[in-house]
Design a protein around this motif. Structure first.
Motif, PDB file in Angstrom:
ATOM      1  N   LEU A 225      29.146 -11.721 -17.820  1.00 20.19           N
ATOM      2  CA  LEU A 225      29.320 -10.292 -18.332  1.00 20.19           C
ATOM      3  C   LEU A 225      28.001  -9.493 -18.635  1.00 20.19           C
ATOM      4  CD1 LEU A 225      31.394  -8.275 -19.261  1.00 20.19           C
ATOM      5  CD2 LEU A 225      31.335  -9.268 -21.537  1.00 20.19           C
ATOM      6  N   VAL A 226      27.105 -10.262 -19.041  1.00 21.02           N
ATOM      7  CA  VAL A 226      25.960  -9.558 -19.345  1.00 21.02           C
ATOM      8  C   VAL A 226      25.171  -9.213 -18.032  1.00 21.02           C
ATOM      9  CG1 VAL A 226      23.503  -9.907 -20.201  1.00 21.02           C
ATOM     10  CG2 VAL A 226      25.482 -10.642 -21.629  1.00 21.02           C
ATOM     11  N   LEU A 227      25.232 -10.131 -17.123  1.00 16.97           N
ATOM     12  CA  LEU A 227      24.589  -9.689 -15.913  1.00 16.97           C
ATOM     13  C   LEU A 227      25.349  -8.725 -15.085  1.00 16.97           C
ATOM     14  CD1 LEU A 227      23.863 -13.127 -14.310  1.00 16.97           C
ATOM     15  CD2 LEU A 227      22.066 -11.756 -15.104  1.00 16.97           C
ATOM     16  N   ILE A 228      26.431  -8.608 -15.052  1.00 16.44           N
ATOM     17  CA  ILE A 228      27.417  -7.511 -14.482  1.00 16.44           C
ATOM     18  C   ILE A 228      27.041  -6.247 -14.997  1.00 16.44           C
ATOM     19  CG2 ILE A 228      28.911  -9.234 -13.556  1.00 16.44           C
ATOM     20  CD1 ILE A 228      30.976  -7.889 -15.465  1.00 16.44           C
ATOM     21  N   ALA A 229      26.756  -6.252 -16.358  1.00 14.33           N
ATOM     22  CA  ALA A 229      26.448  -4.950 -17.154  1.00 14.33           C
ATOM     23  C   ALA A 229      25.277  -4.550 -16.954  1.00 14.33           C
ATOM     24  CB  ALA A 229      26.530  -5.278 -18.797  1.00 14.33           C
ATOM     25  N   LEU A 230      24.236  -5.206 -16.879  1.00 11.80           N
ATOM     26  CA  LEU A 230      22.819  -5.157 -16.400  1.00 11.80           C
ATOM     27  C   LEU A 230      22.998  -4.465 -14.943  1.00 11.80           C
ATOM     28  CD1 LEU A 230      20.824  -7.843 -17.764  1.00 11.80           C
ATOM     29  CD2 LEU A 230      20.731  -5.553 -18.522  1.00 11.80           C
ATOM     30  N   LEU A 265      13.848  -6.203 -18.571  1.00 16.26           N
ATOM     31  CA  LEU A 265      13.353  -6.623 -19.744  1.00 16.26           C
ATOM     32  C   LEU A 265      14.602  -7.096 -20.774  1.00 16.26           C
ATOM     33  CD1 LEU A 265      10.568  -4.072 -20.571  1.00 16.26           C
ATOM     34  CD2 LEU A 265      10.263  -6.350 -20.354  1.00 16.26           C
ATOM     35  N   LEU A 266      15.549  -6.384 -20.777  1.00 18.36           N
ATOM     36  CA  LEU A 266      16.786  -6.621 -21.206  1.00 18.36           C
ATOM     37  C   LEU A 266      17.579  -8.034 -20.908  1.00 18.36           C
ATOM     38  CD1 LEU A 266      18.846  -3.311 -21.269  1.00 18.36           C
ATOM     39  CD2 LEU A 266      17.530  -4.364 -23.196  1.00 18.36           C
ATOM     40  N   TRP A 267      17.167  -8.433 -19.663  1.00 20.72           N
ATOM     41  CA  TRP A 267      17.763  -9.524 -18.922  1.00 20.72           C
ATOM     42  C   TRP A 267      16.777 -10.661 -19.720  1.00 20.72           C
ATOM     43  CZ3 TRP A 267      14.111 -12.110 -15.608  1.00 20.72           C
ATOM     44  CH2 TRP A 267      14.419 -13.246 -15.157  1.00 20.72           C
ATOM     45  N   ARG A 268      15.683 -10.496 -19.423  1.00 20.32           N
ATOM     46  CA  ARG A 268      14.545 -11.565 -19.951  1.00 20.32           C
ATOM     47  C   ARG A 268      14.772 -11.849 -21.529  1.00 20.32           C
ATOM     48  NH1 ARG A 268      10.613 -15.715 -19.326  1.00 20.32           N
ATOM     49  NH2 ARG A 268       9.330 -15.603 -21.203  1.00 20.32           N
ATOM     50  N   ILE A 269      14.963 -10.756 -22.455  1.00 21.22           N
ATOM     51  CA  ILE A 269      15.102 -10.861 -23.776  1.00 21.22           C
ATOM     52  C   ILE A 269      16.511 -11.684 -23.990  1.00 21.22           C
ATOM     53  CG2 ILE A 269      15.689  -9.607 -25.858  1.00 21.22           C
ATOM     54  CD1 ILE A 269      13.752  -7.516 -24.893  1.00 21.22           C
ATOM     55  N   LEU A 388      10.629  -2.903 -26.008  1.00 16.67           N
ATOM     56  CA  LEU A 388      11.308  -3.868 -25.049  1.00 16.67           C
ATOM     57  C   LEU A 388      10.251  -4.860 -24.659  1.00 16.67           C
ATOM     58  CD1 LEU A 388      14.455  -2.389 -23.527  1.00 16.67           C
ATOM     59  CD2 LEU A 388      14.298  -3.539 -25.622  1.00 16.67           C
ATOM     60  N   LEU A 389       9.296  -4.397 -24.096  1.00 14.42           N
ATOM     61  CA  LEU A 389       8.161  -5.213 -23.433  1.00 14.42           C
ATOM     62  C   LEU A 389       7.485  -5.947 -24.555  1.00 14.42           C
ATOM     63  CD1 LEU A 389       6.400  -6.206 -21.213  1.00 14.42           C
ATOM     64  CD2 LEU A 389       5.006  -4.019 -21.727  1.00 14.42           C
ATOM     65  N   ALA A 390       7.386  -5.312 -25.569  1.00 11.41           N
ATOM     66  CA  ALA A 390       6.468  -6.055 -26.776  1.00 11.41           C
ATOM     67  C   ALA A 390       7.670  -7.199 -27.521  1.00 11.41           C
ATOM     68  CB  ALA A 390       6.241  -5.046 -28.016  1.00 11.41           C
ATOM     69  N   ILE A 391       8.732  -6.995 -27.526  1.00 12.07           N
ATOM     70  CA  ILE A 391       9.564  -8.143 -27.834  1.00 12.07           C
ATOM     71  C   ILE A 391       9.495  -9.372 -26.831  1.00 12.07           C
ATOM     72  CG2 ILE A 391      11.991  -8.787 -28.124  1.00 12.07           C
ATOM     73  CD1 ILE A 391      12.499  -5.993 -29.058  1.00 12.07           C
ATOM     74  N   ALA A 392       9.690  -8.738 -25.674  1.00  8.21           N
ATOM     75  CA  ALA A 392       9.705 -10.123 -24.661  1.00  8.21           C
ATOM     76  C   ALA A 392       8.603 -10.632 -24.523  1.00  8.21           C
ATOM     77  CB  ALA A 392       9.708  -9.352 -23.244  1.00  8.21           C
ATOM     78  N   VAL A 393       7.098  -9.796 -24.895  1.00  4.60           N
ATOM     79  CA  VAL A 393       5.811 -10.698 -25.037  1.00  4.60           C
ATOM     80  C   VAL A 393       5.686 -11.416 -26.467  1.00  4.60           C
ATOM     81  CG1 VAL A 393       3.295 -10.155 -25.361  1.00  4.60           C
ATOM     82  CG2 VAL A 393       4.631  -9.054 -23.694  1.00  4.60           C
ATOM     83  N   ALA A 394       6.204 -11.140 -27.393  1.00  9.41           N
ATOM     84  CA  ALA A 394       6.367 -11.968 -28.425  1.00  9.41           C
ATOM     85  C   ALA A 394       7.148 -13.296 -28.287  1.00  9.41           C
ATOM     86  CB  ALA A 394       6.882 -10.984 -29.827  1.00  9.41           C
ATOM     87  N   ASP A 395       8.323 -13.044 -27.436  1.00 13.72           N
ATOM     88  CA  ASP A 395       9.007 -14.217 -27.214  1.00 13.72           C
ATOM     89  C   ASP A 395       8.199 -15.417 -26.389  1.00 13.72           C
ATOM     90  OD1 ASP A 395      11.353 -13.451 -28.650  1.00 13.72           O
ATOM     91  OD2 ASP A 395      12.384 -12.675 -26.669  1.00 13.72           O
ATOM     92  N   ALA A 396       7.456 -14.715 -25.318  1.00 15.75           N
ATOM     93  CA  ALA A 396       6.781 -15.422 -24.465  1.00 15.75           C
ATOM     94  C   ALA A 396       5.421 -16.218 -25.403  1.00 15.75           C
ATOM     95  CB  ALA A 396       6.262 -14.823 -23.231  1.00 15.75           C
TER      96      ALA A 396
END
Length: 411
Positions: A225-230, A265-269, A388-396
């Motif tokens: 569902l998340v994938l089709i929404a994206l 970025l939403l997909w990655r997060i 969103l990029l900052a959040i993804a970088v923090a995760d990585a």
């Protein structure tokens, strides 16, 4: 699972269609086909809302368009949810179940077709199709189950959908504010009754939840569902870009790039890492039904956030450098913030923690509303992508050099 198989005196088509130990947990092809139809319906909601928000001359009209978009998306998500829970209980590789899914898919197609006029001349068709889908499916399944213990769940579902049908149909003959109020009431009845386990006074209160028996299947469906929404966000902005009149200029092209980056970025997060393993977390939890309900709510928040972001990105294609209205700003900042909030809730389901970078990201998106109220739409979505990029970088950075983290659900 033994209870799901319905061993005992109960017999009939419905019982034979229940999942057994041999059932595969991954989604079937007919469910994926259903998702494709849902993409169309979601796209019609996004396109309709974007057109209304871009053309409405008044602030009240724009805010009303936002509420109408919500009242269209929530029923679509509820049809999807009820379908996913049906295929979690019944074997989707059986012909009768496939027919049920395909009939539902056709109904979703009709809902998408009438979406542009759902608050106008097609209100009767939208409400009628929706009620027929939800109440009709509950009736058919309840009758097919005969004396099986699961039958009382579907009788309860049917009762509550009949109650909400009154508000849906009365709303179809009402106008403007009255229609929105009645349809809001119908949605509250449906989501609220589900929260109570579809309880009816003449039955013993008992929660009968598919998460206990098919957590893997439902997790797979929510991930899709998340994938089709994206994917719908890319579809919406891509159509808006290609349909732009005249020669395409730099602002629209830059907006297209930002929309794609935002979707990535939403997909990655989402998928790193809770979105990837939340099915395992629910299955291993002490109370999988409770965590499953929370995970479902988290995904609903994320889907609403993705839809809002899609409308915002499409508005950028129409007015990249103009004035940013407050309702537009609410979509462009509030949508990603809602997505991150849902993802934060999912983090708690999987790892029993609340991510500080995500909380800081939500706070940043909300606080930035003040200065960005004076910026053009293209600048707003660009700043959102940076957050969103900052959040993804923090995760990585948190996961760098460490083995993949195993789920540790609460409780």
């Amino acid at each position: 699972m033994a209870r799901m198989e319905g061993a005992g005196a109960a017999r009939g088509l419905g019982v034979r269609l229940l999942r057994g130990e041999w059932s595969k947990q991954e989604a079937s092809f007919v469910e994926l086909f259903f998702d494709l139809v849902l993409v169309f319906a979601l796209n019609r909601v996004v396109a309709t809302s974007t057109s209304q928000l871009a053309s409405s001359p008044s602030s009240a009209g724009r805010w009303a368009s936002l509420l109408q978009a919500l009242l269209l998306i929530l029923p679509l998500m509820w049809v999807w949810s009820m379908t996913a829970y049906s295929t979690a209980r019944f074997e989707p590789r059986r012909l009768a179940v496939q027919v049920m899914v395909l009939v539902t898919a056709f109904g979703v197609l009709l809902l998408g077709v009438v979406t542009p006029k759902a608050f106008g001349g097609s209100a009767w068709m939208f409400a009628g199709v929706y009620v027929a889908l939800q109440a009709g499916r509950a009736l058919v399944v309840a009758v097919a189950l005969r004396s099986h213990w699961l039958q009382r769940l579907y009788w309860g579902i049917l009762v509550w959908f009949c109650v909400s049908a009154v508000a849906w149909l009365l709303g179809a003959v009402a106008h403007d504010t009255a229609r929105m109020l009645l349809w809001s009431l119908a949605i509250v009845i449906e989501y609220g009754s589900a929260r109570l386990g579809w309880w009816v006074p003449w039955q013993k209160p008992e929660r009968i939840l598919a998460w206990e028996a098919a957590a893997g299947h439902l997790a797979d469906r929510y991930q899709q569902l998340v994938l089709i929404a994206l994917g719908e966000t890319i579809l919406a902005v891509g159509i808006a870009y290609t349909e732009a009149s005249g020669s395409l200029r730099f602002p629209q092209t830059f907006g297209l790039v930002i929309a794609f980056i935002t979707a990535v970025l939403l997909w990655r997060i989402y998928f790193y890492r809770a979105g990837e393993v939340f099915g395992s977390a629910v299955k291993s939890a002490a109370n999988p039904a409770r965590l499953g309900r929370v995970a479902g709510s988290a995904h609903l928040l994320m889907i609403l956030g993705v839809a809002a972001a899609a409308i915002g990105n499409e508005l950028v294609q129409k007015h990249p450098t103009g004035h940013t209205f407050k309702s537009w700003l609410a979509l462009m900042l509030g949508g990603p913030a809602l997505f991150v909030a849902g993802r934060t809730l999912l983090e708690w389901v999987v790892f029993s923690r609340v991510s500080r970078p995500r909380l800081l990201g939500i706070a940043a998106l909300l606080l930035l509303a003040v200065p960005l109220a004076f910026a053009p739409p293209l600048v707003v979505v660009t700043v959102v992508a940076v957050v969103l990029l900052a959040i993804a970088v923090a995760d990585a950075r948190r996961a760098a050099g460490k083995p993949a983290e195993a789920p540790t659900p609460p409780g």
